[in-house]
Design an enzyme around this catalytic site. Sequence first.
Site, short mmCIF file in Angstrom:
data_model
loop_
_atom_site.label_atom_id
_atom_site.label_comp_id
_atom_site.label_asym_id
_atom_site.label_seq_id
_atom_site.Cartn_x
_atom_site.Cartn_y
_atom_site.Cartn_z
N CYS A 76 -0.29 -4.03 8.47
CA CYS A 76 0.42 -4.22 7.20
C CYS A 76 1.88 -3.89 7.46
O CYS A 76 2.41 -4.23 8.51
CB CYS A 76 -0.20 -3.34 6.11
SG CYS A 76 -0.19 -1.57 6.50
N ARG A 103 5.64 -11.79 2.03
CA ARG A 103 6.16 -11.07 3.19
C ARG A 103 5.62 -11.69 4.47
O ARG A 103 6.35 -11.84 5.45
CB ARG A 103 5.79 -9.58 3.12
CG ARG A 103 6.54 -8.81 2.04
CD ARG A 103 6.23 -7.34 2.08
NE ARG A 103 6.79 -6.68 3.25
CZ ARG A 103 6.52 -5.43 3.61
NH1 ARG A 103 5.64 -4.72 2.91
NH2 ARG A 103 7.08 -4.90 4.68
#
Length: 276
Positions: A234, A176
């Site tokens: 995150c 990611r």
Amino acid sequence: MTSPLITAAELAAALDTPHPPVLLDIRWQLGGPPGAEEYAKGHLPGAHYLDLDHDLADPPGPAGRHPLPDAERLTAALRRAGVTTGRPVVAYDAGPSLSAARAWWLLRWAGHPDVRVLDGGLAGWLAAGQPVSTETPTAGDGDFKADPGHLPTVDAARAAELARTGLLLDARAGERYRGETEPIDPRAGHIPGATSAPTTENLSADGRFLPAADLASRFAALGVTDPAHTAVYCGSGVTAAHQLLALELAGYTGAALYPGSWSEWSADPANPVAVG
């Protein structure tokens, strides 16, 4: 400093005292199944379930998928779970503590003085031969009042500044961060200048945290020197709390959370995105 973790054996002993800790079940997974269903199948005896999406966050919006809850929302949820100022709290999830760490961070941010996470979560509890229950306790009568601001946070502008002048850790999976995939947020990639630091690398194979010395070595290699100039993000401010717990275990106290994280950053077309 009291460790932010508690082992299954330590927790079992603490529960067998006249003043046991309050237990919070924070089972949650991105995309499900709902944690309440798992809680109903079996949980630590006496534990109260808290819904991460509704009790430990405000509704999604411009500030991200899991904005920090306002004080009234958090106070009400914690009081229902029996949280009081003078009683220890232990949070757990299925393991490996990714969502329990969100509760740990939130309670400390809100001013609770004694909060820990069950290392290894429910899996570790069961592996130690400890019992579970399907009985739902009655609503608690806690007196804790959330007083936000006891732990540092940064906004998008400060996160970008730290990526240039300090250290900004990206706690998401490496794919990611690199922009190879993005399962939920508007754009793939990372905040320019951020350092990839997947939170799963804080864990051993059994889902427990690595020893403090190993974590200290890991964070030193990532460039952590001054927690006051370090922040973590995150996807939406959940697993970043796990990284902050690991940093504290390693002796780095005072790093900040970027609550909006990638879900906020990537939704603003004015914010640049880096890949690779």
